[in-house]
Design a protein around this motif. Structure first.
Motif, PDB file in Angstrom:
ATOM      1  N   ASP A  30      76.352  14.132  71.159  1.00 34.76           N
ATOM      2  CA  ASP A  30      75.566  13.090  71.833  1.00 34.76           C
ATOM      3  C   ASP A  30      75.399  11.871  70.934  1.00 34.76           C
ATOM      4  O   ASP A  30      75.497  10.724  71.397  1.00 34.76           O
ATOM      5  CB  ASP A  30      74.185  13.633  72.217  1.00 34.76           C
ATOM      6  N   LEU A  31      75.116  12.114  69.659  1.00 35.24           N
ATOM      7  CA  LEU A  31      74.987  11.003  68.717  1.00 35.24           C
ATOM      8  C   LEU A  31      76.314  10.261  68.593  1.00 35.24           C
ATOM      9  O   LEU A  31      76.347   9.024  68.584  1.00 35.24           O
ATOM     10  CB  LEU A  31      74.528  11.521  67.356  1.00 35.24           C
ATOM     11  N   SER A  32      77.416  10.987  68.521  1.00 37.95           N
ATOM     12  CA  SER A  32      78.734  10.353  68.419  1.00 37.95           C
ATOM     13  C   SER A  32      79.006   9.462  69.618  1.00 37.95           C
ATOM     14  O   SER A  32      79.478   8.318  69.482  1.00 37.95           O
ATOM     15  CB  SER A  32      79.823  11.428  68.295  1.00 37.95           C
ATOM     16  N   MET A  33      78.708   9.962  70.823  1.00 35.85           N
ATOM     17  CA  MET A  33      78.940   9.175  72.026  1.00 35.85           C
ATOM     18  C   MET A  33      78.067   7.917  72.042  1.00 35.85           C
ATOM     19  O   MET A  33      78.522   6.832  72.431  1.00 35.85           O
ATOM     20  CB  MET A  33      78.659  10.022  73.263  1.00 35.85           C
ATOM     21  N   ALA A  34      76.823   8.052  71.595  1.00 39.73           N
ATOM     22  CA  ALA A  34      75.930   6.892  71.554  1.00 39.73           C
ATOM     23  C   ALA A  34      76.460   5.823  70.602  1.00 39.73           C
ATOM     24  O   ALA A  34      76.381   4.619  70.885  1.00 39.73           O
ATOM     25  CB  ALA A  34      74.528   7.328  71.135  1.00 39.73           C
ATOM     26  N   LEU A  35      77.014   6.242  69.477  1.00 38.49           N
ATOM     27  CA  LEU A  35      77.522   5.293  68.483  1.00 38.49           C
ATOM     28  C   LEU A  35      78.742   4.531  68.982  1.00 38.49           C
ATOM     29  O   LEU A  35      79.000   3.405  68.546  1.00 38.49           O
ATOM     30  CB  LEU A  35      77.854   6.031  67.186  1.00 38.49           C
ATOM     31  N   LEU A  36      79.490   5.135  69.883  1.00 31.39           N
ATOM     32  CA  LEU A  36      80.711   4.490  70.376  1.00 31.39           C
ATOM     33  C   LEU A  36      80.448   3.449  71.462  1.00 31.39           C
ATOM     34  O   LEU A  36      81.372   2.753  71.879  1.00 31.39           O
ATOM     35  CB  LEU A  36      81.675   5.548  70.919  1.00 31.39           C
ATOM     36  N   LYS A  37      79.212   3.340  71.952  1.00 32.45           N
ATOM     37  CA  LYS A  37      78.906   2.434  73.048  1.00 32.45           C
ATOM     38  C   LYS A  37      78.713   1.015  72.532  1.00 32.45           C
ATOM     39  O   LYS A  37      77.609   0.470  72.479  1.00 32.45           O
ATOM     40  CB  LYS A  37      77.653   2.899  73.796  1.00 32.45           C
ATOM     41  N   HIS A  38      79.820   0.396  72.132  1.00 28.82           N
ATOM     42  CA  HIS A  38      79.788  -0.985  71.654  1.00 28.82           C
ATOM     43  C   HIS A  38      81.018  -1.684  72.214  1.00 28.82           C
ATOM     44  O   HIS A  38      82.115  -1.122  72.236  1.00 28.82           O
ATOM     45  CB  HIS A  38      79.792  -1.027  70.122  1.00 28.82           C
ATOM     46  N   GLU A  39      80.849  -2.909  72.636  1.00 28.10           N
ATOM     47  CA  GLU A  39      81.936  -3.613  73.315  1.00 28.10           C
ATOM     48  C   GLU A  39      83.142  -3.856  72.414  1.00 28.10           C
ATOM     49  O   GLU A  39      84.254  -4.106  72.916  1.00 28.10           O
ATOM     50  CB  GLU A  39      81.427  -4.950  73.871  1.00 28.10           C
ATOM     51  N   GLN A  40      82.974  -3.802  71.098  1.00 28.48           N
ATOM     52  CA  GLN A  40      84.094  -4.060  70.195  1.00 28.48           C
ATOM     53  C   GLN A  40      84.758  -2.774  69.700  1.00 28.48           C
ATOM     54  O   GLN A  40      85.569  -2.826  68.782  1.00 28.48           O
ATOM     55  CB  GLN A  40      83.638  -4.916  69.015  1.00 28.48           C
ATOM     56  N   ALA A  96      66.572   4.981  62.849  1.00 34.05           N
ATOM     57  CA  ALA A  96      67.570   4.548  63.836  1.00 34.05           C
ATOM     58  C   ALA A  96      67.472   5.300  65.153  1.00 34.05           C
ATOM     59  O   ALA A  96      67.796   4.750  66.217  1.00 34.05           O
ATOM     60  CB  ALA A  96      68.972   4.711  63.251  1.00 34.05           C
ATOM     61  N   LEU A  97      67.042   6.554  65.124  1.00 34.33           N
ATOM     62  CA  LEU A  97      67.095   7.393  66.318  1.00 34.33           C
ATOM     63  C   LEU A  97      66.264   6.868  67.495  1.00 34.33           C
ATOM     64  O   LEU A  97      66.731   6.911  68.646  1.00 34.33           O
ATOM     65  CB  LEU A  97      66.670   8.816  65.978  1.00 34.33           C
ATOM     66  N   PRO A  98      65.039   6.393  67.281  1.00 37.97           N
ATOM     67  CA  PRO A  98      64.268   5.932  68.451  1.00 37.97           C
ATOM     68  C   PRO A  98      64.982   4.856  69.256  1.00 37.97           C
ATOM     69  O   PRO A  98      64.980   4.887  70.497  1.00 37.97           O
ATOM     70  CB  PRO A  98      62.967   5.417  67.826  1.00 37.97           C
ATOM     71  N   LEU A  99      65.617   3.895  68.571  1.00 38.74           N
ATOM     72  CA  LEU A  99      66.329   2.840  69.294  1.00 38.74           C
ATOM     73  C   LEU A  99      67.549   3.401  70.007  1.00 38.74           C
ATOM     74  O   LEU A  99      67.830   3.055  71.166  1.00 38.74           O
ATOM     75  CB  LEU A  99      66.748   1.731  68.329  1.00 38.74           C
ATOM     76  N   LEU A 100      68.302   4.291  69.350  1.00 40.32           N
ATOM     77  CA  LEU A 100      69.457   4.901  70.003  1.00 40.32           C
ATOM     78  C   LEU A 100      69.027   5.669  71.247  1.00 40.32           C
ATOM     79  O   LEU A 100      69.703   5.632  72.281  1.00 40.32           O
ATOM     80  CB  LEU A 100      70.178   5.831  69.030  1.00 40.32           C
ATOM     81  N   ARG A 101      67.898   6.356  71.143  1.00 38.57           N
ATOM     82  CA  ARG A 101      67.435   7.170  72.270  1.00 38.57           C
ATOM     83  C   ARG A 101      66.877   6.329  73.418  1.00 38.57           C
ATOM     84  O   ARG A 101      66.731   6.831  74.533  1.00 38.57           O
ATOM     85  CB  ARG A 101      66.396   8.175  71.784  1.00 38.57           C
ATOM     86  N   GLN A 102      66.547   5.066  73.150  1.00 32.34           N
ATOM     87  CA  GLN A 102      66.114   4.194  74.243  1.00 32.34           C
ATOM     88  C   GLN A 102      67.248   3.936  75.229  1.00 32.34           C
ATOM     89  O   GLN A 102      67.021   3.692  76.416  1.00 32.34           O
ATOM     90  CB  GLN A 102      65.629   2.854  73.689  1.00 32.34           C
ATOM     91  N   HIS A 103      68.472   3.987  74.733  1.00 33.45           N
ATOM     92  CA  HIS A 103      69.625   3.604  75.554  1.00 33.45           C
ATOM     93  C   HIS A 103      70.585   4.753  75.826  1.00 33.45           C
ATOM     94  O   HIS A 103      71.486   4.607  76.655  1.00 33.45           O
ATOM     95  CB  HIS A 103      70.382   2.463  74.868  1.00 33.45           C
ATOM     96  N   HIS A 104      70.429   5.875  75.121  1.00 35.76           N
ATOM     97  CA  HIS A 104      71.386   6.969  75.255  1.00 35.76           C
ATOM     98  C   HIS A 104      70.644   8.304  75.243  1.00 35.76           C
ATOM     99  O   HIS A 104      69.618   8.452  74.561  1.00 35.76           O
ATOM    100  CB  HIS A 104      72.405   6.957  74.112  1.00 35.76           C
ATOM    101  N   THR A 105      71.177   9.269  75.961  1.00 29.68           N
ATOM    102  CA  THR A 105      70.607  10.612  75.957  1.00 29.68           C
ATOM    103  C   THR A 105      71.169  11.381  74.764  1.00 29.68           C
ATOM    104  O   THR A 105      72.381  11.590  74.664  1.00 29.68           O
ATOM    105  CB  THR A 105      70.955  11.354  77.260  1.00 29.68           C
ATOM    106  N   ILE A 106      70.288  11.768  73.854  1.00 26.98           N
ATOM    107  CA  ILE A 106      70.685  12.549  72.675  1.00 26.98           C
ATOM    108  C   ILE A 106      69.791  13.782  72.641  1.00 26.98           C
ATOM    109  O   ILE A 106      68.591  13.689  72.349  1.00 26.98           O
ATOM    110  CB  ILE A 106      70.530  11.737  71.370  1.00 26.98           C
TER     111      ILE A 106
END
Length: 644
Positions: free
Chosen positions: A399-409, A323-333
């Protein structure tokens, strides 16, 4: 589930260039073409794509993944269908999985190059049990089960809409067509489920019939006159275990109490399934308590018994690694994903390598290194051999927590202290200290560490707050030798980042002192010296650090799932000796007890919780879910009661 070492497949090609399996003396697909066969036999035989149209979720189960062509054909059909289901889950079993190199070789000139390339890129190490691969932004899931179908099928929890029966021929691989296999298909079948196979053998037709399927012959493919199609029409459908029921029907909305890694991961996993989630936390920002450390490790573990701890840690670490590579494409972790060393003082490399051989664990998951090789990797003068996890590493949990929260719902609601729960006819309300409403929803997830006990008032709550203190040193401190890779053992030390080196940590149960303590700093420095040979000169240097509390269960596993109705212990005649039978509190769930493994466990644990709530296929084996089930403590209490 007792795991067995995997034996990867060997691939040859016949004179016509068709891939074949020497062990079974059979080809992987007809000479008329793998995709053409998949479309005629498996898609056509199951009425696809028509049957998944306008569905929220559709589940396929395949009994032999092979080269993955049936999955690729199904994925392509889903992509091209404007009326497709919202989400597609493809569950596939493979006893002899290909290695990544062989998979890439057989798909080098595939008819669906874009999809085949993604499959190869996501392909997991050949470790036993389940691997959850995500495509199309989470709308297509491939749940790979590596192992013998006879052992894997009883451990699957799913409601399957279509079965692709694609083992090698019954005469050459009879184990794949035994009555016990068909019985499990009947158990997993959703209402009106269908099945299809290229085989027209009598034993296949009889096996399906005995499992509750109405069997018919259909036109075959590639020179075969007949194939078999079937529809599940059982006389009796046994109820699912009470613990495995999905969340109540109604609006897909949830309140998550707790904004650390557990709560953020749970909210993200639910949002991916279409849920609207509100995350409540006492702090203004996420990950301010146990998840607020500057860094933390993630990696699997290994032990001789390959029990629940080893299996869940392995599955969770590999899940996070994918999962991390995709998360890191869009968020700084912040962090590092180039591997991790875990020292093994007192062990011999020969014994470590023997354990790897016995369990069949591949080198892309775990390696046993002598002290010299380990030292060369991390740049420290190590004195003992070490386990090397190539996919392990470290990251900053906030950083991981913040990335996980970036969803419109997802909606963040900070500065809220949940003090009480109130059940209503439509779900639950979360109240503050004054009894004022903070939020309401059909479902509430308590992801607020040991504080969940204050809201639940449980009689059986073997979770403890464990104080931990970390130490932060300037990277240029004389005598300090930062490693190139994270090193763990009795304590841990991370590579230098932003001019600082993090090491730790202490462990004290029942200790609620929030102040940094010199004695604990000294303890961490002593661990640092043992790990790395560092003797930093801290004289006159004010040491930084952080205090936090981990939530640890008495069996050192996370606590996940619907909350137990403990009043059942006062009722006569109820079977409570197993967590599957313990009654639950409707619409109330737990996700806590992540201990010092929060980074490693967070994403897979959240997937388990979200699949449980949504009625999706479970991403771990059933007995492993039992080991993590929040009701396990109640069932233990029931077993310890004196006989009546």
């Amino acid at each position: 589930m007792k795991t067995e070492a995997l034996r990867p497949a060997r691939i040859d090609f016949d004179d016509a260039g068709i891939p074949c399996a020497p062990e079974f003396g059979d080809v992987y697909h007809s000479s008329a073409g793998a995709l053409a066969q998949a479309r005629h036999v498996f898609l056509g035989g199951n009425g696809l794509p028509g049957r998944w149209r306008q569905r929220r979720h559709f589940v396929v189960l395949e009994t032999g993944f092979g080269l993955g062509n049936n999955f690729l054909a199904t994925w392509q059909a889903w992509r091209e269908d404007a009326g497709r289901c919202e989400r597609l889950t493809f569950v596939s079993i493979e006893k002899h999985p290909l290695g990544a190199t062989d998979l890439a070789r057989v798909h080098a000139a595939h008819e669906l190059p874009a999809l085949a390339t993604q499959l190869v890129a996501h392909w997991p190490p050949a470790t036993p049990n389940l691997h959850c691969l995500s495509f199309e932004g989470g709308r297509v899931t491939l749940l790979l089960a590596f192992g013998d179908a006879a052992a894997v099928l009883p451990e699957l929890s799913a409601e399957v809409d279509a079965f692709f029966l694609d083992g090698f021929a019954p005469a050459k691989n009879p184990q794949m067509w035994e009555p016990r296999i068909f019985k499990q298909l009947g158990r997993l079948a959703a209402p009106a489920a269908t099945a299809a196979t290229w085989s027209a053998a009598r034993r296949v037709r009889d096996g399906l019939s005995e499992a509750g399927f109405r069997v018919e012959a259909a036109a075959g493919f590639g020179g075969k006159r007949d194939m078999t199609v079937a529809r599940h029409e059982p006389r009796f459908r046994p109820p699912r275990p009470v613990a495995w029921q999905a969340a109540p029907d109604g609006p897909a909305d949830a309140v998550i109490v707790g904004g650390g890694l557990a709560g953020c991961a749970a909210a993200a996993a639910l949002a991916q399934r279409g849920w609207h989630c509100t995350v409540l936390d006492r702090h203004a920002r996420p990950a301010q308590e146990a998840s607020g450390n500057l860094g933390g490790l993630y990696h699997g573990i290994v032990n001789p018994h390959d029990g629940a701890h080893a299996r869940f840690n392995r599955a969770a670490a590999l899940h996070l690694q994918r999962a991390l590579p995709l998360l890191r494409q869009h968020h700084t972790i912040a962090g590092q994903a180039e591997g991790l060393l875990r020292l093994a003082p007192g062990a011999s490399v020969e014994a470590m390598q023997a354990l790897l051989a016995t369990q069949g664990l591949p080198p892309d998951y775990l390696q046993a290194l002598d002290a010299h090789a380990a030292a060369a990797l991390c740049g420290l003068p190590l004195a003992s051999p070490a386990w090397y996890y190539p996919g392990g590493g470290w990251l900053r949990p906030a950083d991981l927590s913040m990335a996980l929260l970036k969803h419109e719902q997802l909606h963040w609601q900070g500065g809220c202290i949940a003090n009480a729960l109130r059940e209503t006819g439509q779900g639950w309300e979360v109240l503050d200290h004054s009894g004022c409403l903070l939020a309401r929803a059909a479902v509430v997830v308590l992801a607020n560490s040991v504080d969940a006990a204050r809201l639940l008032a449980p009689r059986h709550w073997p979770l403890t707050a464990v104080r931990g203190q970390t130490t932060v040193l300037p990277a240029g401190l004389p005598g300090l030798r930062p490693p190139r890779l994270p090193v763990a053992g009795a304590g841990y030390v991370l590579p230098a980042h932003e001019g600082r080196v993090l090491c730790g940590a202490t462990t004290h149960s029942g200790d609620f002192d929030p102040q940094l303590r010199p004695a604990d700093q000294a303890h961490n420095l002593a661990q640092l010296a043992r790990l790395s040979g560092s003797l930093p000169d801290t004289a006159g240097q004010p040491l930084e650090g952080r205090v936090g509390w981990r939530c640890v269960s008495d069996d050192r596993l996370p606590v996940i799932g619907p909350a137990a109705d403990e009043s059942a212990l006062d009722q006569a005649g109820l079977r409570l000796d197993h967590a599957r039978f313990v009654p639950r509190r409707r619409g109330l769930y737990l996700y806590t007890g992540l201990a010092s493994r929060g980074i490693t466990w967070s994403l897979l644990g959240a997937e388990l919780l979200a699949s449980w709530m949504s009625g999706d296929p479970c991403p771990v084996e059933s007995d492993l879910r039992d080991a993590l089930d929040a009701a396990r403590f109640v069932s233990r209490a029931a077993r310890r009661r004196p006989a009546q």
